[in-house]
Design an enzyme around this catalytic site. Structure first.
Site, PDB file in Angstrom:
ATOM      1  N   CYS A  76      48.398  -1.637  54.276  1.00 51.39           N
ATOM      2  CA  CYS A  76      48.307  -0.839  55.502  1.00 51.39           C
ATOM      3  C   CYS A  76      47.075  -1.151  56.331  1.00 51.39           C
ATOM      4  O   CYS A  76      47.160  -1.416  57.530  1.00 51.39           O
ATOM      5  CB  CYS A  76      48.406   0.648  55.190  1.00 51.39           C
ATOM      6  SG  CYS A  76      46.994   1.359  54.304  1.00 51.39           S
ATOM      7  N   HIS A 127      46.110   6.028  53.809  1.00 52.93           N
ATOM      8  CA  HIS A 127      47.127   5.189  54.441  1.00 52.93           C
ATOM      9  C   HIS A 127      46.927   5.247  55.948  1.00 52.93           C
ATOM     10  O   HIS A 127      46.603   6.298  56.503  1.00 52.93           O
ATOM     11  CB  HIS A 127      48.541   5.680  54.081  1.00 52.93           C
ATOM     12  CG  HIS A 127      49.614   4.778  54.596  1.00 52.93           C
ATOM     13  ND1 HIS A 127      49.890   3.552  54.041  1.00 52.93           N
ATOM     14  CD2 HIS A 127      50.458   4.910  55.650  1.00 52.93           C
ATOM     15  CE1 HIS A 127      50.876   2.975  54.719  1.00 52.93           C
ATOM     16  NE2 HIS A 127      51.231   3.776  55.709  1.00 52.93           N
ATOM     17  N   HIS A 139      53.728   0.449  60.515  1.00 51.06           N
ATOM     18  CA  HIS A 139      52.801   0.338  59.381  1.00 51.06           C
ATOM     19  C   HIS A 139      53.392  -0.534  58.289  1.00 51.06           C
ATOM     20  O   HIS A 139      54.564  -0.897  58.324  1.00 51.06           O
ATOM     21  CB  HIS A 139      52.474   1.731  58.831  1.00 51.06           C
ATOM     22  CG  HIS A 139      53.653   2.433  58.232  1.00 51.06           C
ATOM     23  ND1 HIS A 139      53.603   3.026  56.994  1.00 51.06           N
ATOM     24  CD2 HIS A 139      54.906   2.651  58.684  1.00 51.06           C
ATOM     25  CE1 HIS A 139      54.779   3.580  56.714  1.00 51.06           C
ATOM     26  NE2 HIS A 139      55.581   3.365  57.729  1.00 51.06           N
TER      27      HIS A 139
END
Length: 176
Positions: A76, A127, A139
């Site tokens: 990420c 994240h 993402h």
């Protein structure tokens, strides 16, 4: 140079220990001092949200690779770091560190180009994704996924919301 295959293989072994839906951001890179938001792209005015989101969207389908930071595979924070770097903006390597840069943005004021953060494998910002506007973000989601677009209000992500940060011009909204 080392073999990309051997590095990816090692990353896959390490990622098997992670939970699905998580983002391991401890890469193989020497940490950069931060915050270093700005740079040539921002100063020249060509680092705008639409170009940045266009770059991010062009990477849809790239596989998740733990510690990945290139079009061969992303985690990420490697994804967001790579996208912003293409536009002259340096970000720290890890999601938690990226959460410390830029201006806080209220949940209802997120717009294209903002970084959006969630809690997944660890408490706090573990994240990160890139807001596209219209309730969507892009993402690198997990070791079983690929770079993709999802909704901020989706049941999984809305429950894990931590916050958003604005790195590109304009005023940030009041903190959430």
């Amino acid at each position: 140079m080392g073999s990309g295959k051997s590095r990816r293989g090692a990353a896959l072994v390490l990622s098997s220990a992670l939970l699905a839906g998580g983002c391991a951001t401890a890469g193989r890179h020497i940490p950069q001092p931060f915050p270093q938001v700005g740079g040539a792209g921002a100063a020249l005015g060509w680092a705008d949200p639409y170009r940045i989101t266009g770059t991010a969207l062009s990477l849809r389908g790239v596989p998740y690779v733990w510690g990945g930071d290139s079009p061969d595979g992303f985690d990420c924070s490697g994804f967001t770091q790579y996208v912003y770097a293409r536009h002259g903006i340096r970000l720290p390597r890890q999601a938690a560190d990226q959460y410390q840069v830029g201006a806080r943005v209220g949940r209802d004021d997120v717009r294209a180009g903002d970084l959006v953060f969630f809690t997944t494998i660890a408490s706090g910002a573990s994240h990160v994704g890139l807001a596209l506007g219209d309730d969507q973000f892009v993402h690198a989601p997990s070791e079983r996924g690929v770079v993709r677009v999802e909704r901020l209000t989706g049941s999984y992500w809305s429950r894990r919301w931590v916050g958003a940060r604005r790195l590109l011009g304009g005023e940030a909204a009041p903190a959430e």
